[in-house]
Write a protein that holds these residues in place. Structure first.
Motif, PDB file in Angstrom:
ATOM      1  N   ARG A   6      12.174   7.651  -0.672  1.00 27.24           N
ATOM      2  CA  ARG A   6      13.463   7.295  -1.270  1.00 27.24           C
ATOM      3  C   ARG A   6      13.562   7.872  -2.681  1.00 27.24           C
ATOM      4  NH1 ARG A   6      15.562   1.141  -2.075  1.00 27.24           N
ATOM      5  NH2 ARG A   6      13.490   0.997  -3.010  1.00 27.24           N
ATOM      6  N   TYR A   7      14.588   8.672  -2.899  1.00 30.43           N
ATOM      7  CA  TYR A   7      14.833   9.303  -4.197  1.00 30.43           C
ATOM      8  C   TYR A   7      15.939   8.533  -4.910  1.00 30.43           C
ATOM      9  CZ  TYR A   7      11.946  13.302  -2.882  1.00 30.43           C
ATOM     10  OH  TYR A   7      10.896  14.114  -2.527  1.00 30.43           O
ATOM     11  N   VAL A   8      15.672   8.128  -6.159  1.00 30.11           N
ATOM     12  CA  VAL A   8      16.590   7.271  -6.904  1.00 30.11           C
ATOM     13  C   VAL A   8      16.983   7.945  -8.216  1.00 30.11           C
ATOM     14  CG1 VAL A   8      16.948   5.005  -7.946  1.00 30.11           C
ATOM     15  CG2 VAL A   8      15.461   5.240  -5.928  1.00 30.11           C
ATOM     16  N   VAL A   9      18.296   8.024  -8.460  1.00 33.44           N
ATOM     17  CA  VAL A   9      18.827   8.453  -9.754  1.00 33.44           C
ATOM     18  C   VAL A   9      19.462   7.231 -10.385  1.00 33.44           C
ATOM     19  CG1 VAL A   9      20.470   9.932 -10.974  1.00 33.44           C
ATOM     20  CG2 VAL A   9      19.260  10.806  -8.963  1.00 33.44           C
ATOM     21  N   GLN A  10      18.887   6.759 -11.479  1.00 32.36           N
ATOM     22  CA  GLN A  10      19.422   5.586 -12.178  1.00 32.36           C
ATOM     23  C   GLN A  10      20.041   6.067 -13.488  1.00 32.36           C
ATOM     24  OE1 GLN A  10      17.030   1.971 -12.163  1.00 32.36           O
ATOM     25  NE2 GLN A  10      17.509   1.640 -14.314  1.00 32.36           N
ATOM     26  N   LEU A  11      21.350   5.887 -13.616  1.00 37.10           N
ATOM     27  CA  LEU A  11      22.050   6.402 -14.795  1.00 37.10           C
ATOM     28  C   LEU A  11      23.071   5.405 -15.307  1.00 37.10           C
ATOM     29  CD1 LEU A  11      24.943   7.154 -13.378  1.00 37.10           C
ATOM     30  CD2 LEU A  11      23.841   9.318 -12.850  1.00 37.10           C
ATOM     31  N   ASP A  12      23.506   5.615 -16.553  1.00 37.86           N
ATOM     32  CA  ASP A  12      24.610   4.825 -17.077  1.00 37.86           C
ATOM     33  C   ASP A  12      25.645   5.761 -17.693  1.00 37.86           C
ATOM     34  OD1 ASP A  12      23.957   5.398 -19.786  1.00 37.86           O
ATOM     35  OD2 ASP A  12      22.655   3.657 -19.923  1.00 37.86           O
ATOM     36  N   ALA A  13      26.780   5.193 -18.059  1.00 38.71           N
ATOM     37  CA  ALA A  13      27.911   5.995 -18.510  1.00 38.71           C
ATOM     38  C   ALA A  13      27.641   6.755 -19.792  1.00 38.71           C
ATOM     39  CB  ALA A  13      29.148   5.100 -18.688  1.00 38.71           C
ATOM     40  N   SER A  14      26.612   6.337 -20.550  1.00 39.23           N
ATOM     41  CA  SER A  14      26.298   7.026 -21.803  1.00 39.23           C
ATOM     42  C   SER A  14      25.534   8.323 -21.565  1.00 39.23           C
ATOM     43  CB  SER A  14      25.474   6.111 -22.714  1.00 39.23           C
ATOM     44  OG  SER A  14      24.161   5.942 -22.206  1.00 39.23           O
ATOM     45  N   GLY A  15      25.033   8.514 -20.338  1.00 43.39           N
ATOM     46  CA  GLY A  15      24.278   9.712 -20.008  1.00 43.39           C
ATOM     47  C   GLY A  15      22.791   9.474 -19.885  1.00 43.39           C
ATOM     48  N   ARG A  32      17.194   7.836 -15.566  1.00 46.74           N
ATOM     49  CA  ARG A  32      15.811   7.785 -15.096  1.00 46.74           C
ATOM     50  C   ARG A  32      15.771   8.239 -13.647  1.00 46.74           C
ATOM     51  NH1 ARG A  32      14.831   2.402 -17.855  1.00 46.74           N
ATOM     52  NH2 ARG A  32      13.327   2.769 -19.515  1.00 46.74           N
ATOM     53  N   LEU A  33      14.637   8.794 -13.220  1.00 44.70           N
ATOM     54  CA  LEU A  33      14.457   9.221 -11.837  1.00 44.70           C
ATOM     55  C   LEU A  33      13.238   8.524 -11.249  1.00 44.70           C
ATOM     56  CD1 LEU A  33      15.062  13.066 -12.257  1.00 44.70           C
ATOM     57  CD2 LEU A  33      16.738  11.276 -11.773  1.00 44.70           C
ATOM     58  N   GLN A  34      13.280   8.291  -9.947  1.00 41.65           N
ATOM     59  CA  GLN A  34      12.192   7.577  -9.290  1.00 41.65           C
ATOM     60  C   GLN A  34      12.097   8.016  -7.832  1.00 41.65           C
ATOM     61  OE1 GLN A  34      12.755   3.323  -8.949  1.00 41.65           O
ATOM     62  NE2 GLN A  34      10.563   2.900  -9.016  1.00 41.65           N
ATOM     63  N   ILE A  35      10.867   8.055  -7.312  1.00 40.24           N
ATOM     64  CA  ILE A  35      10.629   8.322  -5.889  1.00 40.24           C
ATOM     65  C   ILE A  35       9.761   7.196  -5.367  1.00 40.24           C
ATOM     66  CG2 ILE A  35       9.776   9.964  -4.166  1.00 40.24           C
ATOM     67  CD1 ILE A  35       9.824  12.085  -6.458  1.00 40.24           C
ATOM     68  N   ILE A  36      10.220   6.519  -4.339  1.00 41.25           N
ATOM     69  CA  ILE A  36       9.468   5.425  -3.731  1.00 41.25           C
ATOM     70  C   ILE A  36       9.011   5.882  -2.352  1.00 41.25           C
ATOM     71  CG2 ILE A  36       9.516   3.013  -3.000  1.00 41.25           C
ATOM     72  CD1 ILE A  36      11.826   2.613  -5.007  1.00 41.25           C
ATOM     73  N   MET A  37       7.717   5.982  -2.163  1.00 40.73           N
ATOM     74  CA  MET A  37       7.158   6.440  -0.896  1.00 40.73           C
ATOM     75  C   MET A  37       6.966   5.263   0.056  1.00 40.73           C
ATOM     76  SD  MET A  37       4.473   9.246  -2.480  1.00 40.73           S
ATOM     77  CE  MET A  37       4.079   9.965  -0.880  1.00 40.73           C
ATOM     78  N   PRO A  38       6.890   5.506   1.349  1.00 42.22           N
ATOM     79  CA  PRO A  38       6.815   4.408   2.324  1.00 42.22           C
ATOM     80  C   PRO A  38       5.462   3.707   2.313  1.00 42.22           C
ATOM     81  CG  PRO A  38       6.622   6.527   3.415  1.00 42.22           C
ATOM     82  CD  PRO A  38       6.968   6.825   1.995  1.00 42.22           C
ATOM     83  N   VAL A  39       5.394   2.585   3.034  1.00 46.93           N
ATOM     84  CA  VAL A  39       4.172   1.803   3.160  1.00 46.93           C
ATOM     85  C   VAL A  39       3.069   2.663   3.762  1.00 46.93           C
ATOM     86  CG1 VAL A  39       3.127  -0.156   4.353  1.00 46.93           C
ATOM     87  CG2 VAL A  39       5.403  -0.383   3.352  1.00 46.93           C
ATOM     88  N   GLY A  40       1.853   2.534   3.204  1.00 47.19           N
ATOM     89  CA  GLY A  40       0.723   3.297   3.700  1.00 47.19           C
ATOM     90  C   GLY A  40       0.565   4.657   3.067  1.00 47.19           C
ATOM     91  N   SER A  41       1.300   4.909   1.971  1.00 41.02           N
ATOM     92  CA  SER A  41       1.302   6.252   1.370  1.00 41.02           C
ATOM     93  C   SER A  41       0.489   6.321   0.076  1.00 41.02           C
ATOM     94  CB  SER A  41       2.741   6.673   1.076  1.00 41.02           C
ATOM     95  OG  SER A  41       3.345   5.791   0.150  1.00 41.02           O
ATOM     96  N   ASP A  67       0.847  -1.188   0.000  1.00 38.09           N
ATOM     97  CA  ASP A  67       0.000   0.000   0.000  1.00 38.09           C
ATOM     98  C   ASP A  67       0.882   1.236   0.000  1.00 38.09           C
ATOM     99  OD1 ASP A  67      -2.089   1.760   0.192  1.00 38.09           O
ATOM    100  OD2 ASP A  67      -2.309   1.517   2.363  1.00 38.09           O
ATOM    101  N   SER A  68       1.383   1.602  -1.171  1.00 32.82           N
ATOM    102  CA  SER A  68       2.289   2.749  -1.259  1.00 32.82           C
ATOM    103  C   SER A  68       2.156   3.413  -2.623  1.00 32.82           C
ATOM    104  CB  SER A  68       3.736   2.308  -1.032  1.00 32.82           C
ATOM    105  OG  SER A  68       4.129   1.376  -2.008  1.00 32.82           O
ATOM    106  N   SER A  69       2.810   4.548  -2.744  1.00 34.99           N
ATOM    107  CA  SER A  69       2.812   5.306  -3.999  1.00 34.99           C
ATOM    108  C   SER A  69       4.242   5.527  -4.446  1.00 34.99           C
ATOM    109  CB  SER A  69       2.115   6.658  -3.808  1.00 34.99           C
ATOM    110  OG  SER A  69       0.763   6.486  -3.486  1.00 34.99           O
ATOM    111  N   TRP A  70       4.397   5.841  -5.716  1.00 38.64           N
ATOM    112  CA  TRP A  70       5.718   6.176  -6.227  1.00 38.64           C
ATOM    113  C   TRP A  70       5.597   7.089  -7.437  1.00 38.64           C
ATOM    114  CZ3 TRP A  70       3.421   1.415  -6.412  1.00 38.64           C
ATOM    115  CH2 TRP A  70       3.141   0.885  -7.675  1.00 38.64           C
ATOM    116  N   TYR A  71       6.661   7.816  -7.683  1.00 38.51           N
ATOM    117  CA  TYR A  71       6.780   8.672  -8.862  1.00 38.51           C
ATOM    118  C   TYR A  71       7.898   8.117  -9.728  1.00 38.51           C
ATOM    119  CZ  TYR A  71       3.966  12.246  -6.439  1.00 38.51           C
ATOM    120  OH  TYR A  71       2.966  12.932  -5.802  1.00 38.51           O
ATOM    121  N   TYR A  72       7.751   8.267 -11.052  1.00 43.85           N
ATOM    122  CA  TYR A  72       8.771   7.736 -11.941  1.00 43.85           C
ATOM    123  C   TYR A  72       8.780   8.525 -13.246  1.00 43.85           C
ATOM    124  CZ  TYR A  72       4.784   5.574 -14.316  1.00 43.85           C
ATOM    125  OH  TYR A  72       3.609   5.361 -14.982  1.00 43.85           O
TER     126      TYR A  72
END
Length: 326
Positions: free
Chosen positions: A264-273, A276-285, A34-39
């Protein structure tokens, strides 16, 4: 009377206990998910950067880092050297996993970094395969090799011009060819030898570019093998519609994470540039939201501490999702 009451109460509670027994795993799963996230749905190319420097700055800033660190020996592959096309496409930390020369549709010469034998991750392995050789338990016959002239040309291209070793010794390329034919007698299906020299990848790439009339990038074996550690990309070179050769690259990648107000804020990247960005919110959100200016400000701060352009965050389009479907 008391005994009858106890039996009645027990009968009333038994169905309730049964329901709890059946549905408690689902209730636990509901609570856990039971949570939300942004991506950000699409990758955004934020331009070139020093991949190793970004990870070092992330670690110094106290961020969590998962993925590939570009230190020697951490992944088997060759440094591409000074090849602008490769650096532009995949960044300065990309590695060459293998190079292939196609003699015809059935036979090819492959060069890759040895993972065992001499010293894992240091030697160069050269292999010849003939796909029409179907007996996996019998050795490759000399007649199943590509022509000697073709093999000598490729050895010379890979390891530079023939060197003068001594008057009694044959030229370097001829030595390799002879060694490979002898090794075939004791190996099954294909033949592989190990050498101490590193391949001249810029020369190989120049040869493939000059002798092909078409080239394209694509996933290895038609499947994108992307993970937090990176991805495999194959560049295929064609001549008159036939495969001339190919290069398989490893493009390192990582996930850089931090927390802000429990999210939780996530920056997912590779060497080519590509990023992607992501935000994972806690349980119950699942019913909660984060103001856009707030989460963009967090990512801008992360980018600045990583040595990336904070303005690049404005190029990302965010979407919100929730695990709750009712």
């Amino acid at each position: 009377m008391n005994k009858q009451k106890a039996i009645l109460i027990l009968l009333l509670f038994l169905p309730l206990l049964f329901v709890l027994y059946i549905y408690s795993p689902f209730l636990i799963m509901y609570a856990a998910f039971d949570s939300s996230w942004y991506y950000t749905e699409e990758k955004v190319d934020i331009g070139s950067f020093d991949y190793g420097s970004v990870l070092t700055k992330a670690e110094k800033a106290g961020y969590e880092v998962e993925g590939y660190w570009p230190w020697p020996g951490s992944f088997p592959g060759f440094d591409p050297g000074d090849v602008p096309e490769v650096r532009k496409s995949f960044g300065g930390a990309a590695l060459v996993q293998d190079m292939r020369f196609n003699y015809n549709s059935n036979s090819e010469l492959t060069v890759f970094m040895c993972e065992d034998g001499l010293e894992a991750g240091t030697g160069t392995c050269v292999a010849v395969s003939n796909f029409s050789h179907t007996d996996l338990e019998s050795p490759l016959q000399p007649s199943e090799f590509p022509d000697d002239s073709w093999m000598l040309e490729k050895f010379g291209l890979l390891f530079g011009p023939d060197e003068k070793v001594s008057e009694k010794d044959e030229k370097l390329s001829e030595n390799y060819l002879e060694t490979m034919k002898k090794a075939a007698q004791n190996q099954a299906w294909d033949v592989e030898i190990q050498v101490n020299e590193s391949p001249d990848f810029p020369a190989v790439y120049a040869y493939l570019m000059e002798n092909s009339d078409d080239s394209s990038y694509g996933p290895t074996l038609g499947i994108y093998t992307y993970s937090t550690a990176g991805s495999d990309i194959e560049e295929v070179f064609l001549k008159d519609g036939n495969r001339l050769g190919s290069v398989r690259y490893f493009v390192p990648g990582a996930r850089i994470m931090t927390y802000n107000e429990g999210n939780r804020y996530v920056v997912q990247l590779d060497a080519s540039g590509e990023t992607r960005l992501q935000i994972i919110m806690p349980v119950g959100s699942s019913g909660e939201t984060i103001p856009e200016d707030e989460y963009r400000a967090v990512f801008r701060e992360m980018f600045e501490e990583l040595g990336l352009s904070p303005e690049a965050v404005d190029r990302f389009e965010f979407f919100r999702s929730s695990s709750r479907v009712w």
